[in-house]
Design an enzyme around this catalytic site. Structure first.
Site, mmCIF file in Angstrom:
data_model
loop_
_atom_site.group_PDB
_atom_site.id
_atom_site.type_symbol
_atom_site.label_atom_id
_atom_site.label_comp_id
_atom_site.label_asym_id
_atom_site.label_seq_id
_atom_site.Cartn_x
_atom_site.Cartn_y
_atom_site.Cartn_z
ATOM 1 N N ASP A 45 12.976 -13.354 3.852
ATOM 2 C CA ASP A 45 12.798 -12.347 4.916
ATOM 3 C C ASP A 45 12.658 -12.876 6.346
ATOM 4 O O ASP A 45 11.962 -13.870 6.574
ATOM 5 C CB ASP A 45 11.500 -11.564 4.686
ATOM 6 C CG ASP A 45 11.254 -11.198 3.254
ATOM 7 O OD1 ASP A 45 12.130 -11.407 2.410
ATOM 8 O OD2 ASP A 45 10.156 -10.693 2.983
ATOM 9 N N GLU A 226 8.192 -3.074 0.112
ATOM 10 C CA GLU A 226 7.925 -4.317 0.839
ATOM 11 C C GLU A 226 8.393 -4.171 2.290
ATOM 12 O O GLU A 226 9.259 -3.348 2.596
ATOM 13 C CB GLU A 226 8.680 -5.489 0.186
ATOM 14 C CG GLU A 226 8.311 -5.700 -1.278
ATOM 15 C CD GLU A 226 8.983 -6.917 -1.915
ATOM 16 O OE1 GLU A 226 8.268 -7.707 -2.527
ATOM 17 O OE2 GLU A 226 10.213 -7.064 -1.822
HETATM 18 C C1 FRU Z 1 10.267 -9.530 0.286
HETATM 19 C C2 FRU Z 1 9.064 -10.339 -0.144
HETATM 20 C C3 FRU Z 1 7.828 -9.894 0.629
HETATM 21 C C4 FRU Z 1 6.954 -11.103 0.595
HETATM 22 C C5 FRU Z 1 7.964 -12.213 0.689
HETATM 23 C C6 FRU Z 1 7.571 -13.446 -0.047
HETATM 24 O O1 FRU Z 1 11.476 -10.148 0.075
HETATM 25 O O2 FRU Z 1 8.874 -10.221 -1.531
HETATM 26 O O3 FRU Z 1 7.225 -8.738 0.113
HETATM 27 O O4 FRU Z 1 6.035 -11.142 1.624
HETATM 28 O O5 FRU Z 1 9.176 -11.710 0.166
HETATM 29 O O6 FRU Z 1 8.454 -14.484 0.203
#
Ligand code: FRU
Length: 508
Positions: A45, A226
């Site tokens: 992300d 998320e």
């Molecule tokens: C989304 C996610 C988030 C988390 C991150 C961990 O892709 O699962 O919810 O903070 O990636 O790398």
């Protein structure tokens, strides 16, 4: 024997040199040429997107230990134009509280946090910790924390009072996105909480109060929510709020995707105008996208160009994953309902090579565009304008018979991307598929913008009302482009812009 060994050494030595030579940075097989990728290792992300003093900061989920997900830090890259990026040292590393998961960053211009010093404005990062050791023991160990920088992101200090929001007794509690809510002089944090979001508010970024929850009965719910982002647009002096939130799994074409809700926010609660589930991008490969903070009235959105269904096994080994092209979001009112439109940021034009324009192209059977357009490239922007949308397919292909088709099916009123014959597809059962998106515009005419890179295509249809982002991995570059139609689709104008590779820039 000695001689044979010597020859073998020489042979493998040469092979090795060739291999390494062919893999010079940013030139490797599958390296996107107009999209950001980390030089090496794992990325997911975008995080902490903040604009400050002429610089766009992009932090990102980054694991330097491998090219698959691990206990992440925040990687860091900067740009002055959203297109050319310079990767810097990672910013926030895991510590005894846990790994550094996704989050946001704000410029605390009023020094509400008190972290500032005379002449030094704090930039505050708000992120989630995930403590994997505790999670292994079935303890809920995700919570929100802050860190600040007084030197324009060069160095960071983690707040000694962390965590600033404790875990309320749920497993999934992460990805805080903070905005300044000017009407009430306070910060508002949206946090992903299982399959909905929770809003908190704070006068100083340190003490947070729960305001409300949204989404338990709205949108898609087959996966965990998320990376939320709460943004607004002005429409005739009125603020129209949009709650963006990603879900995994549960996307319209499987796996990860990002939905949004349009409504009202009063500083405490979000009320959607309608109950429809809307997707910011119907493709398989735009996830966890959020917008930059501190960009005035511009809403610039960036997503991770992959999908948790197969992100860790895509056939790139040196680095894994790329970001999408940054997109400008706007709101469009049709009848009584609002839609988001996303289009590539205008800065993408900075890397335009000389455009070539074709007028009145009748795609009767098949028009070989690469022949008509002189010159082959695997990264370009193609714009097609037509008075009437009809059946068409844009076919990208190579000389090994691999192809990727992007088209429109009038009977279903759907755009589609078919990557079932696009090259390497067997690394995941979720990868080879036909990906579909509804056409949302009711207009007869259409404008289609395709941003094509070596391993991705992004379709922005009807001024970005329907968007599809799809990645692919051909065994040879897809340098042939043709346009086909059975119904006689006529393109009034085709504008073809080869794009200059961003890695050739002095920022590298
Ligand atoms: C989304 C996610 C988030 C988390 C991150 C961990 O892709 O699962 O919810 O903070 O990636 O790398």
């Amino acid at each position: 024997m000695k001689k044979i060994t010597g020859i073998l050494f020489l042979f493998f030595g040469l092979m090795y040199t060739r291999h390494v030579g062919a893999q010079s940075p940013y030139q490797e097989t599958y390296r996107p040429q107009v999209h950001f990728t980390p030089k090496a290792h794992w990325m997911n992300d975008p995080n902490g997107l903040v604009f400050y003093k002429g610089v766009y900061h992009m932090f990102f989920q980054y694991y330097a230990g491998s090219s698959v997900w691990g206990p992440n830090s925040w990687g860091h890259a900067v740009s002055t134009d959203l297109i050319h990026w310079k990767e810097l040292e990672p910013a926030l590393a895991p510590d005894s509280l846990g790994l550094i998961a996704s989050g946001s960053a704000v410029v605390d211009a009023k020094n509400t946090s008190g972290f500032g010093r005379p002449g030094q404005t704090p930039i505050v990062a708000i992120y989630a910790y995930i403590n994997q050791e505790l999670e292994k023991k079935n303890i809920n160990a995700q919570y929100q924390a802050i860190a600040y920088s007084l030197d324009e992101t060069k160095t960071w200090t983690k707040y000694p009072g962390n965590p600033v929001v404790k875990n309320p007794g749920i497993r999934d509690f992460r990805d805080p996105k903070v905005i300044w809510y000017a009407e009430q002089n306070k910060w508002v944090m949206t946090v992903a909480t299982q399959d909905h979001v929770t809003y908190y508010s704070s006068p100083n970024l340190k003490e947070w109060k729960k305001e409300s929850e949204f989404g338990k009965t709205n949108g898609a719910h087959t996966g965990v929510w998320e990376c939320p982002d709460l943004i607004y647009f002005e429409d005739h002096g009125k603020k129209i709020w949009v709650q963006i939130v990603s879900i995994n799994p549960g996307g319209p074409n499987g796996g990860s995707a990002t939905q949004y809700f349009v409504g009202d926010f009063n500083g405490s609660a979000f009320t959607p105008f309608d109950t429809a589930t809307k997707w910011i991008d119907y493709g398989t490969d735009d996830y966890a996208g959020v917008t930059w903070s501190n960009t005035g009235n511009r809403r610039i959105f960036l997503g991770w160009m992959s999908n948790w269904d197969y992100a860790t096994v895509v056939p790139t080994e040196i680095w894994r994953s790329s970001m999408t092209i940054p997109r400008e979001l706007n709101i469009k009112k049709t009848g009584n309902s609002y839609l988001l439109s996303s289009t590539p940021v205008k800065e993408l034009d900075l890397i335009n090579e000389k455009p070539q324009i074709l007028s009145h192209v009748s795609a009767g059977r098949e028009v070989n565009l690469s022949a008509a357009l002189a010159g082959k490239t695997s990264h370009y922007k193609l714009k097609i304008l037509s008075d009437e949308i009809k059946d068409f397919s844009l076919v990208l292909s190579n000389n090994q018979g691999e192809e990727l088709m992007i088209g429109f099916d009038p009977a279903a009123n759907q755009f589609y991307v078919d990557r079932t014959r696009s090259g390497k597809i067997a690394f995941s059962e979720h990868f080879p598929k036909m990906i579909r998106a509804p056409r949302l515009s009711k207009e007869k005419n259409t404008d289609l913008v395709f941003v094509v890179d070596d391993t991705s295509v992004e379709l922005f249809a009807d001024d970005g009302q329907t968007v599809m982002t799809v990645i692919f991995f051909p065994n040879q570059r897809m340098e042939n482009i043709s346009l086909k139609s059975t119904q006689g689709f006529v393109a009034n104008k085709i504008e073809f812009n080869p794009l200059r590779a961003i890695w050739n820039d002095e920022l590298k």
